[in-house]
Design a protein around this motif. Structure first.
Motif, short mmCIF file in Angstrom:
data_model
loop_
_atom_site.label_atom_id
_atom_site.label_comp_id
_atom_site.label_asym_id
_atom_site.label_seq_id
_atom_site.Cartn_x
_atom_site.Cartn_y
_atom_site.Cartn_z
N THR A 8 0.73 -1.15 0.07
CA THR A 8 0.01 -0.04 0.09
C THR A 8 0.74 1.38 0.09
O THR A 8 1.73 1.40 0.93
CB THR A 8 -0.85 -0.09 1.20
OG1 THR A 8 -1.55 -1.07 1.32
CG2 THR A 8 -1.83 1.23 1.28
N THR A 9 0.73 2.18 -1.04
CA THR A 9 1.35 3.48 -1.05
C THR A 9 0.51 4.53 -0.14
O THR A 9 -0.83 4.55 -0.36
CB THR A 9 1.25 3.98 -2.43
OG1 THR A 9 2.37 2.95 -3.22
CG2 THR A 9 2.12 5.32 -2.48
N LEU A 10 0.98 5.40 0.69
CA LEU A 10 0.30 5.97 1.53
C LEU A 10 0.74 7.55 1.12
O LEU A 10 1.90 7.76 1.20
CB LEU A 10 0.52 6.16 3.13
CG LEU A 10 -0.19 4.95 3.62
CD1 LEU A 10 0.20 4.77 5.13
CD2 LEU A 10 -1.66 4.89 3.63
N TRP A 11 -0.20 8.38 0.88
CA TRP A 11 0.23 9.99 0.75
C TRP A 11 -0.18 10.61 1.73
O TRP A 11 -1.27 10.53 2.42
CB TRP A 11 -0.78 10.22 -0.52
CG TRP A 11 -0.29 9.60 -1.70
CD1 TRP A 11 -1.07 8.30 -2.31
CD2 TRP A 11 0.47 10.18 -2.75
NE1 TRP A 11 -0.30 8.03 -3.44
CE2 TRP A 11 0.50 9.11 -4.04
CE3 TRP A 11 1.43 11.10 -3.13
CZ2 TRP A 11 1.33 9.00 -5.00
CZ3 TRP A 11 1.99 11.30 -4.18
CH2 TRP A 11 2.12 10.03 -5.03
N ARG A 12 0.83 11.56 2.17
CA ARG A 12 0.67 12.11 3.51
C ARG A 12 0.76 13.76 3.53
O ARG A 12 1.22 13.98 2.61
CB ARG A 12 1.55 11.75 4.75
CG ARG A 12 1.52 10.23 4.85
CD ARG A 12 2.51 9.77 5.97
NE ARG A 12 2.21 8.58 6.38
CZ ARG A 12 3.15 7.70 6.88
NH1 ARG A 12 4.25 7.92 7.24
NH2 ARG A 12 2.49 6.36 7.26
N PHE A 35 -3.66 9.51 2.82
CA PHE A 35 -4.45 8.89 1.52
C PHE A 35 -3.98 7.55 1.16
O PHE A 35 -2.67 7.49 0.90
CB PHE A 35 -4.59 10.14 0.84
CG PHE A 35 -5.05 11.21 1.13
CD1 PHE A 35 -6.38 11.76 1.26
CD2 PHE A 35 -4.18 12.42 1.75
CE1 PHE A 35 -6.93 12.92 1.81
CE2 PHE A 35 -4.61 13.49 2.14
CZ PHE A 35 -6.12 13.95 2.12
N ARG A 36 -4.81 6.67 0.73
CA ARG A 36 -4.49 5.57 0.24
C ARG A 36 -4.35 5.76 -1.69
O ARG A 36 -4.30 4.81 -2.36
CB ARG A 36 -5.06 4.49 0.57
CG ARG A 36 -4.69 3.99 1.78
CD ARG A 36 -5.18 2.61 2.40
NE ARG A 36 -4.53 2.12 3.47
CZ ARG A 36 -4.75 2.69 4.80
NH1 ARG A 36 -5.50 3.86 5.10
NH2 ARG A 36 -4.27 2.27 5.83
N SER A 37 -5.19 6.81 -2.04
CA SER A 37 -5.53 7.02 -3.62
C SER A 37 -4.85 8.42 -3.64
O SER A 37 -4.97 9.57 -3.15
CB SER A 37 -6.92 7.36 -3.63
OG SER A 37 -7.11 7.69 -4.51
#
Length: 56
Positions: A8-12, A35-37
């Protein structure tokens, strides 16, 4: 800004509503948003830009 935790890529981003600042690195006194999207992350960035928040 982007953290890879396994698959999973997390955007922070960290947001300070009092000083109206959005930060892409950990900042004391700011609320962490994850965010995961990528699309949701960019939508949130656009919303804060529309509210004239500063970015750092």
């Amino acid at each position: 800004m982007e953290q890879n935790t396994g698959v999973t890529t997390l955007w922070r981003m960290w947001v300070d509503t009092k000083r109206r600042i959005v930060s892409f690195h950990e900042e004391e006194g700011c609320q962490l948003l994850e965010f995961r999207s990528r699309e949701m992350f960019l939508r949130c960035v656009d919303q804060y830009s529309g509210r004239q928040y500063r970015y750092q």
